[in-house]
Design an enzyme around this catalytic site. Structure first.
Site, PDB file in Angstrom:
ATOM      1  CE  LYS A   1      45.323  13.629  27.343  1.00  0.00           C
ATOM      2  NZ  LYS A   1      46.297  14.297  26.547  1.00  0.00           N
ATOM      3  CD  GLU A  36      44.519   6.320  23.871  1.00  0.00           C
ATOM      4  OE1 GLU A  36      43.452   6.779  23.454  1.00  0.00           O
ATOM      5  OE2 GLU A  36      45.605   6.899  23.699  1.00  0.00           O
ATOM      6  CD  GLU A  95      46.624  15.784  23.608  1.00  0.00           C
ATOM      7  OE1 GLU A  95      45.777  16.263  24.379  1.00  0.00           O
ATOM      8  OE2 GLU A  95      47.843  15.844  23.825  1.00  0.00           O
ATOM      9  CG  ASN A 109      47.542  19.568  22.368  1.00  0.00           C
ATOM     10  OD1 ASN A 109      46.867  19.037  23.247  1.00  0.00           O
ATOM     11  ND2 ASN A 109      48.698  19.081  21.982  1.00  0.00           N
TER      12      ASN A 109
HETATM   13  P1  ADP Z   1      51.548  18.176  24.544  1.00  0.00           P
HETATM   14  O1  ADP Z   1      50.410  18.587  25.417  1.00  0.00           O
HETATM   15  O2  ADP Z   1      51.080  17.427  23.380  1.00  0.00           O
HETATM   16  O3  ADP Z   1      52.682  17.527  25.257  1.00  0.00           O
HETATM   17  P2  ADP Z   1      53.244  20.478  24.381  1.00  0.00           P
HETATM   18  O4  ADP Z   1      54.490  19.750  24.575  1.00  0.00           O
HETATM   19  O5  ADP Z   1      53.165  21.551  23.373  1.00  0.00           O
HETATM   20  O6  ADP Z   1      52.099  19.507  23.941  1.00  0.00           O
HETATM   21  O7  ADP Z   1      52.812  21.080  25.768  1.00  0.00           O
HETATM   22  C1  ADP Z   1      52.888  20.349  26.932  1.00  0.00           C
HETATM   23  C2  ADP Z   1      51.874  20.778  27.960  1.00  0.00           C
HETATM   24  O8  ADP Z   1      52.484  21.440  29.045  1.00  0.00           O
HETATM   25  C3  ADP Z   1      50.861  21.686  27.443  1.00  0.00           C
HETATM   26  O9  ADP Z   1      49.663  21.549  28.181  1.00  0.00           O
HETATM   27  C4  ADP Z   1      51.497  23.014  27.659  1.00  0.00           C
HETATM   28  O10 ADP Z   1      50.463  23.925  27.794  1.00  0.00           O
HETATM   29  C5  ADP Z   1      52.272  22.804  28.946  1.00  0.00           C
HETATM   30  N1  ADP Z   1      53.610  23.379  28.888  1.00  0.00           N
HETATM   31  C6  ADP Z   1      54.679  22.858  28.298  1.00  0.00           C
HETATM   32  N2  ADP Z   1      55.752  23.613  28.450  1.00  0.00           N
HETATM   33  C7  ADP Z   1      55.357  24.676  29.169  1.00  0.00           C
HETATM   34  C8  ADP Z   1      56.011  25.836  29.665  1.00  0.00           C
HETATM   35  N3  ADP Z   1      57.297  26.067  29.452  1.00  0.00           N
HETATM   36  N4  ADP Z   1      55.289  26.706  30.381  1.00  0.00           N
HETATM   37  C9  ADP Z   1      53.994  26.485  30.590  1.00  0.00           C
HETATM   38  N5  ADP Z   1      53.336  25.413  30.154  1.00  0.00           N
HETATM   39  C10 ADP Z   1      53.986  24.521  29.450  1.00  0.00           C
HETATM   40  P1  ADP Z   2      49.537  14.845  26.441  1.00  0.00           P
HETATM   41  O1  ADP Z   2      48.281  15.621  26.526  1.00  0.00           O
HETATM   42  O2  ADP Z   2      50.206  14.684  27.752  1.00  0.00           O
HETATM   43  O3  ADP Z   2      50.402  15.333  25.375  1.00  0.00           O
HETATM   44  P2  ADP Z   2      48.964  12.612  24.667  1.00  0.00           P
HETATM   45  O4  ADP Z   2      47.697  11.875  24.638  1.00  0.00           O
HETATM   46  O5  ADP Z   2      49.221  13.536  23.548  1.00  0.00           O
HETATM   47  O6  ADP Z   2      49.039  13.380  26.067  1.00  0.00           O
HETATM   48  O7  ADP Z   2      50.150  11.577  24.798  1.00  0.00           O
HETATM   49  C1  ADP Z   2      51.476  11.979  25.034  1.00  0.00           C
HETATM   50  C2  ADP Z   2      52.433  11.004  24.392  1.00  0.00           C
HETATM   51  O8  ADP Z   2      52.239   9.676  24.874  1.00  0.00           O
HETATM   52  C3  ADP Z   2      52.262  10.883  22.899  1.00  0.00           C
HETATM   53  O9  ADP Z   2      53.023  11.834  22.241  1.00  0.00           O
HETATM   54  C4  ADP Z   2      52.728   9.468  22.608  1.00  0.00           C
HETATM   55  O10 ADP Z   2      54.120   9.424  22.527  1.00  0.00           O
HETATM   56  C5  ADP Z   2      52.347   8.718  23.841  1.00  0.00           C
HETATM   57  N1  ADP Z   2      51.058   8.042  23.660  1.00  0.00           N
HETATM   58  C6  ADP Z   2      49.857   8.544  23.948  1.00  0.00           C
HETATM   59  N2  ADP Z   2      48.892   7.660  23.694  1.00  0.00           N
HETATM   60  C7  ADP Z   2      49.487   6.559  23.225  1.00  0.00           C
HETATM   61  C8  ADP Z   2      49.031   5.283  22.809  1.00  0.00           C
HETATM   62  N3  ADP Z   2      47.764   4.951  22.838  1.00  0.00           N
HETATM   63  N4  ADP Z   2      49.949   4.381  22.399  1.00  0.00           N
HETATM   64  C9  ADP Z   2      51.248   4.686  22.405  1.00  0.00           C
HETATM   65  N5  ADP Z   2      51.746   5.865  22.787  1.00  0.00           N
HETATM   66  C10 ADP Z   2      50.878   6.795  23.200  1.00  0.00           C
HETATM   67 MG    MG Z   3      49.840  15.458  23.464  1.00  0.00          MG
END
Ligand code: ADP
Ligand code: ADP
Ligand code: MG
Length: 664
Positions: A116, A200, A288, A290
């Protein structure tokens, strides 16, 4: 094309990748841990390799074992799925060094975007709009406070290596930062083995909108439009959809262009997702990227007709993308509900155990909507404590958003799971909720709409009719059966009954054999159930009432039945008029008083016990810290009091509802 691919993952995503490989005529190898020895993915794969003990750190996360499995089986490429090694640049590089193709982006892109802090620096330099904050590592709580005060509260404390909503905490004031910084750091260390933290600005009530991008090794990058993932709990996505109800064509194009620019800047050459938070005014800020397939990718597949796993395999093989941006169009609307093993009625506590029953809705075309269910489990399988508590991803598609929501609602009715807590009733409640249906979404949605948690919904008038009719119909079938056993019984079955649901009592006359007619004597209406699909002992009751098909979950109970339609659950008593009269006179049961106890909200491990017997504790003070499902949970006193007894200490495993501390 590759002839053999190894899948370095488990569960539904392993199954998902196998399906595409089969269609493309590619043989599959699945690696598995002890816990997954009998899994669906293992059953479906052409070859399997056991790689170690159940904890991921001893199996799915060990690069050496994956590489060895590739060599042993002659797999030419590895699909990492998501989680585990999917965003590990070192692993991608290692594959390249060993002559194995990593089905994902090049290691440089993972390096640049997979972290990140690094990705934000990169995005800033590429002209992408970012959330204001301190984009750098933070040494200690004191520095965290200084930085938070410069940014201005509220702020978000985040693990640079974080993912899946883990390693994130909102801080509204100095105290939150002082407490939150070490907690996030510990969580980051435990979950990701990396404790770099940044801070942030916390954007209040934003929407989460992300752009799916796709690149090849020939410099082509397109975007496959957006997904909205605002329905989240604890920053973890629960319901996603594509497209987003917020975006207009201009905003979509602007976000898509920024996402593509960022992807091009790192020579992105696979499927990836650029995440943004968006204001209700359609302003948007980069969160971020992915660098992997996303959990919610099926909704994009449903509206574009593309298979993202196929596209990843093709670009990893070196094929040129067969289409350009102008060839891509959004078709209809798709929604995904994540079916989690968690108990919505008990603060969404993780719930592990056996899927005693697992009966998903039928995939494919239904009347007015399509259903897809990505799962890695079968009836009888176990949801273990070792991995994500996701049971399946249920998706609906329809030409319009409302039709997709209604299709999802029906599919959730048809999804029957027993043996562990699951969130289907909660998901169904959201599908029925006006704000969700109107598309007025925000990441605070669940907190806004369910401030006291989820306790099911009150039955609507229409649902009361369903509950009444089903209870009456089941009573009739059971009564008929009892009469056929007790052959001495003479005369017609009793027709006059009282159906009691909570305090509401309805006098009814039940008649009919195949179809069942329930005359509501006080309302002058008759409920007629047709097309009944149920027999005694079945937990699912399907029928048509007033021209509408429905499914309810049923279980016999004393003097009646427990019936659930979507989020409305009720004990439906079917009583004789005499018994109904007596019922009104019984005193109601009192719930046990637990106000003086601090109960463990979930199964877990006590990290620290922060109070001792005799101590005076004030409301809000930390009682103990509990680790469960890789999260550190701070348990606080709910009111002032003196501690009478402490029943657990740091290092103790505790069960859900175990008494941790008693107050005098
Ligand atoms: P984000 O990282 O934005 O929340 P996702 O919801 O697509 O995106 O994924 C959540 C995180 O947890 C990711 O790092 C993913 O690789 C992991 N993850 C989520 N669900 C699973 C699962 N069922 N098995 C393994 N890893 C998972
Ligand atoms: P992850 O890798 O766990 O998915 P993210 O940075 O994508 O982490 O953040 C996960 C969730 O947290 C986002 O989908 C959003 O809902 C919330 N979030 C993250 N950063 C912020 C922010 N700066 N302000 C408000 N909500 C945020
Ligand atoms: Mg995320």
């Amino acid at each position: 094309m590759f002839s053999k691919i190894l899948i370095a993952n488990r569960g539904e995503i392993a199954v998902r990748v196998i399906k595409t490989c089969r269609r493309l005529g590619i043989a599959t190898v699945v690696v598995y841990s002890d816990a997954d020895a009998g899994s669906l993915a293992v059953e479906m794969a052409d070859e399997t390799v056991h790689i170690g003990a159940s904890p991921a750190a001893q199996s799915y996360l060990v690069a050496d074992k994956i590489i060895a499995a590739c060599k042993q089986t002659g797999a030419q490429a590895v699909h990492p799925g998501f989680g585990f090694l999917s965003e590990n640049a070192g692993f991608a590089q290692r594959c390249a060094d060993e002559g194995i193709v990593f089905i994902g982006p090049n290691p440089g892109a993972i390096q640049a975007m997979g972290d990140k802090i690094e990705s934000k620096k990169f995005a800033q330099a590429s002209g992408v709009s970012c959330v204001p904050g301190h984009i750098g590592e933070i040494a200690d709580s004191a520095q965290a406070v200084t930085i938070s005060e410069q940014i201005g509260y509220p702020v978000m404390i985040k693990a640079s290596a974080g993912g899946g909503g883990k390693g994130i905490r909102v801080a509204w004031n100095r105290k939150d930062v002082e407490e939150g910084f070490p907690a996030v750091r510990a969580e980051a260390k435990a979950s990701f083995g990396d404790d770099r933290i940044f801070i942030e600005k916390f954007i209040e009530s934003p929407r989460h909108i992300e752009i799916q991008v796709l690149g090849d090794k020939h410099g082509n990058v397109v975007h496959l439009f957006e997904r909205e993932c605002s329905i989240q709990r604890r920053n973890q996505k629960v319901i996603e959809e594509a497209p987003s109800p917020l975006l207009d064509e201009a905003t979509r194009a602007a976000m898509g262009a920024q996402a593509v620019a960022l992807a091009k800047a790192v020579n992105y050459d696979s499927a990836g997702t650029v995440e943004f938070v968006a204001g209700q005014d359609k302003s948007f800020f980069f969160l971020e990227m992915n660098t992997r397939l996303q959990v919610e990718h099926p909704v994009t597949e449903l509206i574009t007709g593309l298979d993202l796993v196929e596209q990843m395999i093709r670009s990893a093989y070196g094929e040129k993308m067969a289409f350009a941006q102008k060839d891509l169009k959004i078709n209809g609307w798709a929604i995904e509900s994540r079916i989690y093993a968690e108990d919505p009625y008990r603060k969404f506590l993780p719930s592990i155990g056996r899927l005693v029953r697992y009966d998903p809705p039928e995939e494919g075309q239904h009347e007015g909507y399509k259903i897809r269910n990505d799962a890695g489990v079968r009836e009888g399988d176990e949801i273990s404590m070792y991995y994500d508590p996701m049971i399946s991803k249920l998706c609906s598609w329809a030409p319009t958003r409302i039709a997709a929501i209604d299709g999802m609602g029906r599919a959730l009715e048809d999804f029957h799971i027993e043996g562990l807590g699951q969130n289907i009733p909660f998901l169904a409640a959201v599908m029925d909720e006006d704000r969700f249906r109107s598309g007025n979404l925000a990441t605070s949605y669940i907190k806004d709409e369910f401030p006291e948690g989820f306790h099911g919904t009150e039955a609507t008038a229409e649902q009361l009719d369903i509950l009444t009719a089903v209870g009456a119909a089941m009573q009739r079938v059971y009564a008929a059966r009892a009469r056929s056993y007790a052959s001495g019984l003479a005369g017609a079955p009793r027709e006059d009954w009282v159906v009691a649901i909570g305090h509401a009592k309805r006098r009814v006359k039940i008649g009919g054999e195949g179809d069942i007619a329930v005359e509501l004597l006080d309302e002058g209406r008759t409920l007629t159930l047709t097309d009944i699909d149920w027999r005694p002992g079945k937990p699912v009751f399907k029928a048509v009432l007033g021209g509408k098909a429905f499914t309810v979950q049923v279980a016999p109970a004393a003097e009646g039945f427990d019936i659930r339609h979507r989020a409305a659950k009720a004990r439906v008593l079917v009583l004789t008029p005499r018994s109904a009269e007596l019922h009104g006179k019984l005193p109601e049961k009192q719930a046990a008083d637990t106000s003086k106890l601090v109960l463990s909200p979930m199964p877990g491990l006590v990290v620290s016990m922060d109070v001792t017997a005799g101590q005076q504790v004030r409301e809000g003070e930390v009682v103990c810290v509990l680790e469960a499902m890789k999260m550190q949970n701070i348990i606080r006193a709910e009111r002032d009091g003196v501690v009478k007894a402490v029943n657990a200490k740091g290092g103790d495993p505790v069960a859900a509802d175990e008494v941790l501390v008693e107050f005098a």
